[in-house]
Design a protein around this motif. Structure first.
Motif, mmCIF file in Angstrom:
data_model
loop_
_atom_site.group_PDB
_atom_site.id
_atom_site.type_symbol
_atom_site.label_atom_id
_atom_site.label_comp_id
_atom_site.label_asym_id
_atom_site.label_seq_id
_atom_site.Cartn_x
_atom_site.Cartn_y
_atom_site.Cartn_z
ATOM 1 N N GLU A 147 0.795 -1.336 -0.049
ATOM 2 C CA GLU A 147 0.082 0.157 -0.121
ATOM 3 C C GLU A 147 0.805 1.326 0.025
ATOM 4 O OE1 GLU A 147 -4.012 1.243 -0.005
ATOM 5 O OE2 GLU A 147 -3.153 -0.519 -0.197
ATOM 6 N N PHE A 150 2.326 1.888 -3.494
ATOM 7 C CA PHE A 150 1.273 2.246 -4.543
ATOM 8 C C PHE A 150 1.056 3.644 -4.255
ATOM 9 C CE2 PHE A 150 -3.530 2.083 -5.529
ATOM 10 C CZ PHE A 150 -3.280 2.350 -7.047
ATOM 11 N N ARG A 154 1.687 7.152 -6.707
ATOM 12 C CA ARG A 154 0.736 8.242 -7.401
ATOM 13 C C ARG A 154 1.643 9.481 -6.921
ATOM 14 N NH1 ARG A 154 -4.967 5.567 -5.165
ATOM 15 N NH2 ARG A 154 -3.421 4.827 -3.324
ATOM 16 N N ASN A 169 4.497 1.653 -9.194
ATOM 17 C CA ASN A 169 2.953 1.381 -9.545
ATOM 18 C C ASN A 169 2.743 -0.096 -9.760
ATOM 19 O OD1 ASN A 169 0.554 1.827 -11.822
ATOM 20 N ND2 ASN A 169 0.303 2.972 -10.011
ATOM 21 N N ARG A 172 0.682 -2.061 -7.336
ATOM 22 C CA ARG A 172 -0.709 -1.998 -7.165
ATOM 23 C C ARG A 172 -1.472 -3.392 -7.212
ATOM 24 N NH1 ARG A 172 0.830 -1.439 -12.243
ATOM 25 N NH2 ARG A 172 -0.373 -2.078 -14.228
ATOM 26 N N SER A 175 -2.052 -4.050 -3.739
ATOM 27 C CA SER A 175 -2.404 -3.371 -2.928
ATOM 28 C C SER A 175 -4.029 -3.628 -2.350
ATOM 29 C CB SER A 175 -2.266 -1.984 -3.265
ATOM 30 O OG SER A 175 -3.026 -1.039 -2.545
ATOM 31 N N PHE A 178 -6.461 -1.368 -4.402
ATOM 32 C CA PHE A 178 -6.488 -1.411 -5.856
ATOM 33 C C PHE A 178 -7.845 -2.037 -6.308
ATOM 34 C CE2 PHE A 178 -4.996 -2.848 -10.089
ATOM 35 C CZ PHE A 178 -4.736 -1.487 -10.606
ATOM 36 N N GLN A 206 -9.064 -1.738 -14.410
ATOM 37 C CA GLN A 206 -9.615 -0.499 -13.686
ATOM 38 C C GLN A 206 -10.832 -0.210 -14.463
ATOM 39 O OE1 GLN A 206 -6.535 2.422 -12.168
ATOM 40 N NE2 GLN A 206 -5.027 1.213 -13.230
#
Length: 470
Positions: A147, A150, A154, A169, A172, A175, A178, A206
């Motif tokens: 976490e 990740f 950002r 990244n 992710r 995490s 995510f 996503q």
């Protein structure tokens, strides 16, 4: 099982409440926490897990009382300080939250979670140097803390440090926050090997806006000689097939489309991971034409003719509301702020806003005498082909930050994006340009909630744009 063996033992009941919270079973978490309180109301742990359940149920102010009671019982109970800080962040009380995380670190200077939370609190107040320092410290203490990695990614991406940002990244997938799940294909993951005459499976991740944006490097992959199999959301299959004609495009499903198995795949990769190799500097975004997706030309012509009938003047698409459940209210700019734009002469306005808009548009008509056209035949949330064709039919798009700007930017449509003070990482914190889409011009709030300054800049620019429009 532990509770059955020892029903009066406190810890298993508290742990069960916590697991219920983590599993989305929030009412059960709350009732289990109350059972723990029945066993021992003078122990901090039951109050702490009750606070967690209350946060998940949206009862944040009540939760703060539970965390404070836990701290009152045991001033060294670090979990309650961390959770109190998270609750305060949910209420946008970031300075108070920071104090709670600092309390944890005074008790335990090696608490990686506190450093992670501190980094998030600093980021939410645009203190990115402090945010990065806190997240780096969390990672030093706990190198496998996904976490924190990740969250660090950002911050790095927000600051334009793309190479390291994309590397971070990749955490992710480990995490808990995510939203996507890893596609368990057996093929080797692509890590930048030469792709000439190699068959590469790229699968999307996503939401639909992310699928559109992360398709940005696909032309580079094809230019390098890859044979592409692209798996994406079903709504985008016709669009991607038209835009990447050399690719085999299939809908994401389980079990996977049989054409994937038949393609003799050499490598596979999630779509965003392409950025590690093709979008790892600011300059790497600006090598192409700026347009990489193509709407249905026939449907675009139909809609363009329909909107041309509104008047012999430019057609402006507008979007003023975000549907994001967390950041939506901050990103949305109420339509009553748009009067200086909507009252400009010699142009036609088309609503690109998804969701219920009739009340908003009726208010504009009553207030200004201006009709913003709403095309009820176009349903963006249902039909991506119509959505892209409608946006492609615009001369200019003016929109807050939602998926509409991904649709316009990916097609090279001139777009003015109105940003809240603390935007998503993909916009950074400075500049009028947007790395991902060269056709986008950015207008930024100078401080939290200050839409008036944004519109005071947009309105004269729009008047100037109308004066010189062909």
């Amino acid at each position: 099982s532990a509770i059955i063996i020892s029903p009066d033992q406190l810890d298993p009941v508290c742990h069960l409440s916590f697991v219920f919270s983590q599993s989305g079973r929030h009412n059960e978490a709350l009732s289990t926490a109350d059972k723990a309180l029945g066993l021992d109301s003078e122990h901090p742990h039951p109050h702490d897990v009750k606070g967690l359940a209350l946060i998940e149920l949206g009862r944040t102010k009540e939760a703060l009382g539970s965390f404070r009671r836990a701290i009152e019982i045991d001033p060294n109970f670090t979990s309650a300080y961390n959770n109190l800080g998270i609750g305060l962040m949910n209420l946008k009380e970031h300075e108070a939250a920071i104090k709670q995380f600092e309390c944890v670190l005074q008790i335990d200077s090696q608490d990686a979670q506190a450093y992670n939370n501190l980094g998030l609190a600093f980021a939410d107040t645009a203190k990115f140097v402090e945010a990065e320092a806190a997240l780096v410290k969390a990672i030093e203490i706990a190198p496998d803390y996904a976490e924190a990695h990740f969250n660090h990614s950002r911050i790095l991406l927000m600051c334009g440090n793309y190479e390291e940002g994309w590397r971070e990244n990749e955490w992710r997938w480990q995490s808990p926050s995510f939203p996507s799940t890893w596609r368990s294909f057996s093929y080797p993951q692509w890590r930048g090997e030469p792709v000439t005459n190699k068959t590469v499976l790229v699968w999307s991740e996503q939401g639909i806006g992310d699928e559109i944006m992360f398709a940005n490097p696909i032309p580079d992959l094809l230019a390098d000689g890859a044979k592409l199999v692209l798996e994406c959301g079903e709504r985008l299959v016709p669009l991607f097939a038209r835009s990447f004609q050399a690719a085999t495009v299939v809908a994401r499903c389980d079990p996977p489309d049989k054409r994937i198995r038949q393609a003799q795949i050499d490598y596979q990769t999630p779509m965003a991971s392409l950025c590690s190799y093709y979008r790892n500097t600011r300059e790497s975004f600006h090598g192409g034409s700026g347009s990489y997706l193509t709407a249905d030309p026939i449907r675009k012509s139909e809609l363009r003719a329909r909107y041309a009938a509104l008047g012999d003047e430019p057609v402006i698409g507008i979007c003023w509301r975000s549907g994001n459940p967390i950041a939506g209210p901050e990103r949305s700019a109420s339509l009553d702020l748009w009067d200086g734009i909507l009252s400009q002469p010699n142009c036609s306005f088309v609503s690109l806003q998804y969701g219920e808009v009739e009340e908003d548009l009726a208010s504009v008509k009553e207030r200004l005498g201006v009709k913003v056209y709403r095309d009820t035949d176009v349903k963006p949330l249902e039909n991506a082909e119509d959505w892209f064709a409608q946006v492609a039919a615009m001369d200019l798009v003016i929109s807050i930050d939602n998926s509409t700007i991904q649709v316009s930017g990916s097609q090279g449509i001139p777009t003015w994006t109105l940003l809240s003070y603390l935007p998503e990482w993909r916009f950074g914190m400075q500049g009028k340009e947007h790395d991902w889409h060269s056709s986008i011009r950015v207008y930024r709030q100078p401080s939290t909630g200050d839409w008036q300054s944004v519109f005071s800049e947009v309105i004269p620019d729009f008047a100037d744009w109308l004066r010189v429009y062909p």
